[in-house]
Design an enzyme around this catalytic site. Structure first.
Site, PDB file in Angstrom:
ATOM      1  N   PRO A   1       0.813  -1.225   0.000  1.00  7.94           N
ATOM      2  CA  PRO A   1       0.000   0.000   0.000  1.00  7.94           C
ATOM      3  C   PRO A   1       0.844   1.271   0.000  1.00  7.94           C
ATOM      4  CG  PRO A   1      -0.965  -1.605   1.463  1.00  7.94           C
ATOM      5  CD  PRO A   1       0.358  -2.181   1.017  1.00  7.94           C
ATOM      6  N   CYS A   2       0.446   2.220  -0.850  1.00  4.28           N
ATOM      7  CA  CYS A   2       1.261   3.423  -1.058  1.00  4.28           C
ATOM      8  C   CYS A   2       0.700   4.660  -0.361  1.00  4.28           C
ATOM      9  CB  CYS A   2       1.365   3.715  -2.559  1.00  4.28           C
ATOM     10  SG  CYS A   2      -0.220   4.163  -3.332  1.00  4.28           S
ATOM     11  N   GLN A   3      -0.478   4.561   0.244  1.00  2.00           N
ATOM     12  CA  GLN A   3      -1.166   5.772   0.725  1.00  2.00           C
ATOM     13  C   GLN A   3      -0.333   6.606   1.695  1.00  2.00           C
ATOM     14  OE1 GLN A   3      -2.420   2.722   0.587  1.00  2.00           O
ATOM     15  NE2 GLN A   3      -4.566   2.707  -0.084  1.00  2.00           N
TER      16      GLN A   3
ATOM     17  N   LEU B   1       2.876   6.883   1.745  1.00  2.00           N
ATOM     18  CA  LEU B   1       4.116   7.350   1.122  1.00  2.00           C
ATOM     19  C   LEU B   1       3.854   8.401   0.055  1.00  2.00           C
ATOM     20  CD1 LEU B   1       5.942   3.918   0.625  1.00  2.00           C
ATOM     21  CD2 LEU B   1       6.253   5.551   2.496  1.00  2.00           C
TER      22      LEU B   1
END
Length: 221
Positions: free
Chosen positions: A70-72, A74
């Protein structure tokens, strides 16, 4: 070669694997709708569910583990809570745990050197990973993946807290390389920059995988 996909989404990495002659074996995803796509298109691939409940020593070992964690936390579009404090992006470390568990189990079964699985790990995320927490989050990514092979390794912070868009680390018997790609150059009608990182956990081929082209620029075949 065989492939396992963590944070699978709708099966992008398994599809890429199949195109390149790599057999998808299992995937981990929790959202019901995305799971329906690979379930229909890749029926031979098992679905393992929640990544936090997977023990790498108990699932079928594979040659390559891919994961777009999950990138949220970053992304520059979010609050950038970071890879340690962010509830979703901290799941990156679950993937590292599974890789370590699988490799330890393979060694216990008698495998050695380049035969220990997974041999390769591939991570994908947003370019915000470079700047999150003043560059220390990408440092943590490199530290964790290099640490699979060398627990004593120490990855320094980048000069002035800024990581280059491409780079490579070569250690004793392993290598890690990263590069930024833009989807607009890969047949997708949108600008979508992403970081791709390859870890060769038993050799020095990570840079070769990312930086050496199999075709000439401007020659589509």
């Amino acid at each position: 070669m065989t492939l396992g996909s963590l944070f699978d989404g709708s099966g992008g990495f398994p599809l890429a694997g199949m195109i390149n002659g790599i057999q998808p074996v299992w995937a981990s995803e929790v959202e019901a709708y995305p799971i329906r796509v690979p379930s229909a298109r890749i029926p031979c691939m098992k679905h393992l569910g929640d990544v936090t409940k997977i023990n790498g020593a108990e699932i079928e070992p594979v040659d390559v583990i891919t994961f777009g964690s999950p990138c949220q936390d970053l992304s520059v579009a979010g609050a950038q809570k970071g890879i340690h404090e962010g509830e979703r992006s901290s799941l990156f470390f679950e993937a590292v745990r599974i890789i370590k568990e699988m490799r330890a189990s393979d060694r216990a079964s008698g495998r050695t050197d380049e035969h220990v699985r997974p041999r390769f790990a591939v991570w994908e995320n947003v370019p915000g990973a470079f700047s999150s927490n003043a560059g220390r989050d990408f440092q943590a990514v490199l530290q964790a993946l290099c640490g699979v092979c060398d627990e004593a390794v120490s990855i320094p912070e980048p000069p002035k807290g800024k990581w280059a868009g491409a780079g490579c680390i070569v250690g004793k018997g392993y290598s890690v390389a990263w590069r930024t790609y833009d989807a607009q150059y890969w047949g997708v009608p949108q600008r979508r920059r992403r970081v791709y990182l390859v870890a060769d956990l038993a050799g020095r081929s990570a840079g070769k995988v990312l930086f050496e082209s199999e075709s000439l620029s401007g020659y589509s075949p």
